[in-house]
Design a protein around this motif. Structure first.
Motif, PDB file in Angstrom:
ATOM      1  N   GLY A  70       8.050 -12.582   2.636  1.00  0.00           N
ATOM      2  CA  GLY A  70       7.000 -11.590   2.848  1.00  0.00           C
ATOM      3  C   GLY A  70       7.223 -10.335   2.022  1.00  0.00           C
ATOM      4  N   ILE A  71       6.180  -9.503   1.968  1.00  0.00           N
ATOM      5  CA  ILE A  71       6.258  -8.229   1.238  1.00  0.00           C
ATOM      6  C   ILE A  71       5.608  -7.123   2.061  1.00  0.00           C
ATOM      7  N   VAL A  72       6.119  -5.908   1.837  1.00  0.00           N
ATOM      8  CA  VAL A  72       5.538  -4.722   2.465  1.00  0.00           C
ATOM      9  C   VAL A  72       5.344  -3.727   1.335  1.00  0.00           C
ATOM     10  N   THR A  73       4.107  -3.368   1.065  1.00  0.00           N
ATOM     11  CA  THR A  73       3.838  -2.499  -0.079  1.00  0.00           C
ATOM     12  C   THR A  73       2.734  -1.492   0.242  1.00  0.00           C
ATOM     13  N   GLY A  74       2.831  -0.333  -0.389  1.00  0.00           N
ATOM     14  CA  GLY A  74       1.781   0.671  -0.246  1.00  0.00           C
ATOM     15  C   GLY A  74       0.775   0.581  -1.377  1.00  0.00           C
ATOM     16  N   THR A  75       0.989  -0.359  -2.299  1.00  0.00           N
ATOM     17  CA  THR A  75       0.121  -0.480  -3.479  1.00  0.00           C
ATOM     18  C   THR A  75      -0.678  -1.768  -3.381  1.00  0.00           C
ATOM     19  N   LYS A  76      -1.958  -1.611  -3.076  1.00  0.00           N
ATOM     20  CA  LYS A  76      -2.847  -2.760  -2.828  1.00  0.00           C
ATOM     21  C   LYS A  76      -2.816  -3.759  -4.004  1.00  0.00           C
ATOM     22  N   ASP A  77      -2.807  -3.223  -5.241  1.00  0.00           N
ATOM     23  CA  ASP A  77      -2.870  -4.086  -6.426  1.00  0.00           C
ATOM     24  C   ASP A  77      -1.706  -5.071  -6.508  1.00  0.00           C
ATOM     25  N   GLN A  83       1.794 -12.311  -4.231  1.00  0.00           N
ATOM     26  CA  GLN A  83       1.454 -13.521  -3.457  1.00  0.00           C
ATOM     27  C   GLN A  83       1.423 -14.735  -4.367  1.00  0.00           C
ATOM     28  N   GLU A  84       0.785 -14.547  -5.528  1.00  0.00           N
ATOM     29  CA  GLU A  84       0.642 -15.668  -6.447  1.00  0.00           C
ATOM     30  C   GLU A  84       2.000 -16.036  -7.074  1.00  0.00           C
ATOM     31  N   LYS A  85       2.723 -15.017  -7.506  1.00  0.00           N
ATOM     32  CA  LYS A  85       3.979 -15.277  -8.211  1.00  0.00           C
ATOM     33  C   LYS A  85       5.009 -15.945  -7.304  1.00  0.00           C
ATOM     34  N   TYR A  86       5.040 -15.519  -6.032  1.00  0.00           N
ATOM     35  CA  TYR A  86       6.102 -16.012  -5.143  1.00  0.00           C
ATOM     36  C   TYR A  86       5.575 -16.872  -3.988  1.00  0.00           C
ATOM     37  N   ASN A  87       4.306 -17.264  -4.109  1.00  0.00           N
ATOM     38  CA  ASN A  87       3.748 -18.184  -3.117  1.00  0.00           C
ATOM     39  C   ASN A  87       3.880 -17.625  -1.693  1.00  0.00           C
ATOM     40  N   ILE A  88       3.422 -16.385  -1.542  1.00  0.00           N
ATOM     41  CA  ILE A  88       3.534 -15.703  -0.235  1.00  0.00           C
ATOM     42  C   ILE A  88       2.181 -15.759   0.474  1.00  0.00           C
ATOM     43  N   PRO A  89       2.133 -16.303   1.690  1.00  0.00           N
ATOM     44  CA  PRO A  89       0.844 -16.367   2.386  1.00  0.00           C
ATOM     45  C   PRO A  89       0.341 -14.982   2.801  1.00  0.00           C
ATOM     46  N   LYS A  90      -0.961 -14.846   2.882  1.00  0.00           N
ATOM     47  CA  LYS A  90      -1.593 -13.553   3.208  1.00  0.00           C
ATOM     48  C   LYS A  90      -1.028 -12.972   4.513  1.00  0.00           C
ATOM     49  N   LYS A  91      -0.737 -13.843   5.473  1.00  0.00           N
ATOM     50  CA  LYS A  91      -0.265 -13.357   6.779  1.00  0.00           C
ATOM     51  C   LYS A  91       1.120 -12.707   6.689  1.00  0.00           C
ATOM     52  N   ASN A  92       1.802 -12.881   5.566  1.00  0.00           N
ATOM     53  CA  ASN A  92       3.136 -12.278   5.399  1.00  0.00           C
ATOM     54  C   ASN A  92       3.109 -11.058   4.486  1.00  0.00           C
ATOM     55  N   VAL A  93       1.904 -10.499   4.290  1.00  0.00           N
ATOM     56  CA  VAL A  93       1.751  -9.311   3.449  1.00  0.00           C
ATOM     57  C   VAL A  93       1.422  -8.114   4.345  1.00  0.00           C
ATOM     58  N   TYR A  94       2.213  -7.062   4.222  1.00  0.00           N
ATOM     59  CA  TYR A  94       2.043  -5.871   5.065  1.00  0.00           C
ATOM     60  C   TYR A  94       1.958  -4.626   4.198  1.00  0.00           C
ATOM     61  N   ASN A  95       1.393  -3.554   4.798  1.00  0.00           N
ATOM     62  CA  ASN A  95       1.486  -2.236   4.173  1.00  0.00           C
ATOM     63  C   ASN A  95       2.314  -1.337   5.091  1.00  0.00           C
ATOM     64  N   TYR A  96       2.516  -0.081   4.677  1.00  0.00           N
ATOM     65  CA  TYR A  96       3.417   0.781   5.440  1.00  0.00           C
ATOM     66  C   TYR A  96       2.855   1.113   6.829  1.00  0.00           C
ATOM     67  N   ASP A  97       1.517   1.045   6.960  1.00  0.00           N
ATOM     68  CA  ASP A  97       0.911   1.397   8.261  1.00  0.00           C
ATOM     69  C   ASP A  97       0.983   0.250   9.264  1.00  0.00           C
ATOM     70  N   ASN A  98       0.702  -0.970   8.805  1.00  0.00           N
ATOM     71  CA  ASN A  98       0.698  -2.090   9.772  1.00  0.00           C
ATOM     72  C   ASN A  98       2.061  -2.808   9.822  1.00  0.00           C
ATOM     73  N   PHE A  99       3.059  -2.230   9.176  1.00  0.00           N
ATOM     74  CA  PHE A  99       4.392  -2.849   9.067  1.00  0.00           C
ATOM     75  C   PHE A  99       4.959  -3.275  10.427  1.00  0.00           C
ATOM     76  N   ASP A 100       4.732  -2.447  11.463  1.00  0.00           N
ATOM     77  CA  ASP A 100       5.365  -2.740  12.762  1.00  0.00           C
ATOM     78  C   ASP A 100       4.875  -4.057  13.383  1.00  0.00           C
ATOM     79  N   THR A 101       3.704  -4.534  12.941  1.00  0.00           N
ATOM     80  CA  THR A 101       3.209  -5.799  13.493  1.00  0.00           C
ATOM     81  C   THR A 101       3.999  -6.996  12.958  1.00  0.00           C
ATOM     82  N   ILE A 102       4.936  -6.748  12.079  1.00  0.00           N
ATOM     83  CA  ILE A 102       5.818  -7.801  11.564  1.00  0.00           C
ATOM     84  C   ILE A 102       6.622  -8.413  12.719  1.00  0.00           C
TER      85      ILE A 102
END
Ligand code: NAD
Length: 378
Positions: A70-77, A83-102
């Motif tokens: 998974g990844i946690v990033t503040g940069t939407k781009d 996701q594409e490079k490392y085959n990461i599913p959308k559900k494992n992508v977080y930003n700094y605000d929703n991080f705690d739902t991990i």
């Protein structure tokens, strides 16, 4: 290899430790060790800057016991690219605000915080509260108090904690520690170590902004020289004196440029370290009663190189230090092996960092260190 969710691992581990349940005819302790060999822990990187991009993510393609889940990033781009490079599913992508739902994501076992130093404590504590094991990049935090807060949060939430000290997993470091322990060249009497580079980049970068970095060269590179001074002698220091030098105050407005420090050790050994954002340094040399050994380069990503006074050259097969480091921590979680860079080690180094700054503030006055109760000598 399949991934291992934390819940299933905990269930297996708990039953294995109790050793009372049987799987078929097999005691569960054995079933556990067979089971875990086929699993990899899921790691989420928090902060996709240069270290995550060019070192940690590529290393996670080489690890045997963990993978990039998974990844946690503040940069939407960055989301779709990673996701594409490392085959990461959308559900494992977080930003700094929703991080705690991990907290609810069973794919993620370990959260690796790779943000500017003043953000480490906040995200490590949030990761611990979400029930995830934590790797915190170096320097562990910007104060001893914050190190304590991270350590306590991990203890309270029953998760493991490690600091991103990749050198602790490097084979050259192991060899140095062996020479020190076995007195291969006699007693270590004097250690000299340098860790620095010439900073010429953007003057507004976070490393030169004390509110984000906590300090300059000492926080960034100095922790390496502190580490080598300690494993080069095999002891924690009993005192430190330090000096600061400034030649480009217009560039280093807010943070230290060059610092030298001298350590005393209980057995009479002495160490001298230099760290700088205005001079290159990448070396460890241990002068002993019957010879010497050195690493040069000592602190970079490798290959490291070493020599000894009897004419030998140290040569070990190259493997990414970060892969070794993340596998070491994963093995600690999965198999109960030693945590080679525990939170207490990061805290010890921050105690030394604070003592160095205090010594400079007091005109180079020797600061006594009482690190006995830290319980860490590496
Ligand atoms: P970087 O500047 O390349 O990346 C920082 C990341 O943090 C970026 O993704 C940035 O978007 C994000 N960020 C979030 N809030 C920010 C803010 N307010 N200001 C600036 N950036 C912000 O830095 P890096 O080199 O990847 O370093 C990150 C951490 O990793 C630091 O703690 C550093 O000491 C550590 N590090 C360790 C090693 C090592 O060898 N162990 C090497 C490099 C960096």
């Amino acid at each position: 290899m399949k991934k291992l969710s934390r819940r299933s691992f905990s269930t297996i581990a708990t039953k294995g430790i109790l050793g009372t349940t049987l799987l078929g005819n097999m005691p569960l302790a054995n079933a556990f060790s067979i089971e875990q060999k086929n699993k990899k822990l899921g790691v989420a990187l928090v902060g996709l800057g240069s270290y995550s991009t060019y070192q940690l993510a590529p290393s996670l393609l080489e690890t045997e016991y963990c993978y990039l889940a998974g990844i946690v990033t503040g940069t939407k781009d960055k989301e779709a690219l990673w996701q594409e490079k490392y085959n990461i599913p959308k559900k494992n992508v977080y930003n700094y605000d929703n991080f705690d739902t991990i907290l609810n994501n069973e794919d993620i076992d370990v959260v690796y915080v790779v943000l500017p130093n003043s953000m480490h404590a906040d995200f490590c504590i949030r990761a611990a509260k979400a029930g995830k094991h934590v790797i915190c990049e170096k320097p562990m935090a910007v104060s001893v108090e914050e190190c304590d807060d991270i350590i306590n949060a991990c203890k309270e939430n029953n998760v493991k904690l490690s600091v991103g000290y990749r050198m602790q997993s490097d084979l050259y470091t192991h060899e140095v520690k062996k020479y020190v322990k076995e007195k291969t060249f006699g007693d270590v009497l004097f250690v000299s170590s340098d860790a620095g580079y010439i900073s010429k980049g953007n003057p507004d970068q976070w490393r030169l902004d004390k509110s984000l970095s906590g300090g300059g060269a000492l926080m960034n590179m100095g922790v390496y020289a502190i580490q080598t001074s300690i494993y080069g002698t095999g002891q924690n220091p009993i005192s430190v004196s330090a000096q600061e030098f400034s030649t480009r105050p217009e560039y280093f407005k807010d943070t230290d440029e060059t610092i030298t420090a001298q350590f005393k050790f209980d057995n009479g050994a002495v160490a001298h370290m230099m760290t700088s954002h205005n001079a290159n340094g990448n070396r460890l040399k241990c002068h002993c009663s019957k010879g010497w050994f050195e690493l040069d380069p000592a602190h970079s990503y490798g290959p490291i190189s070493g020599r000894t006074s009897n004419g030998n050259t140290l040569e070990f097969p190259f493997k990414k230090q970060q892969a070794l480091q993340m596998d070491d921590f994963s093995k600690h979680i999965l198999l109960g092996t030693k945590n080679v860079a525990p939170g207490e080690m990061g805290k010890r180094d921050m105690i030394i960092v604070e003592a160095i700054y205090k010594s400079i503030y007091e005109g180079g006055k020797e600061q006594l260190l009482s690190l006995g109760d830290i319980g860490i000598v590496y």
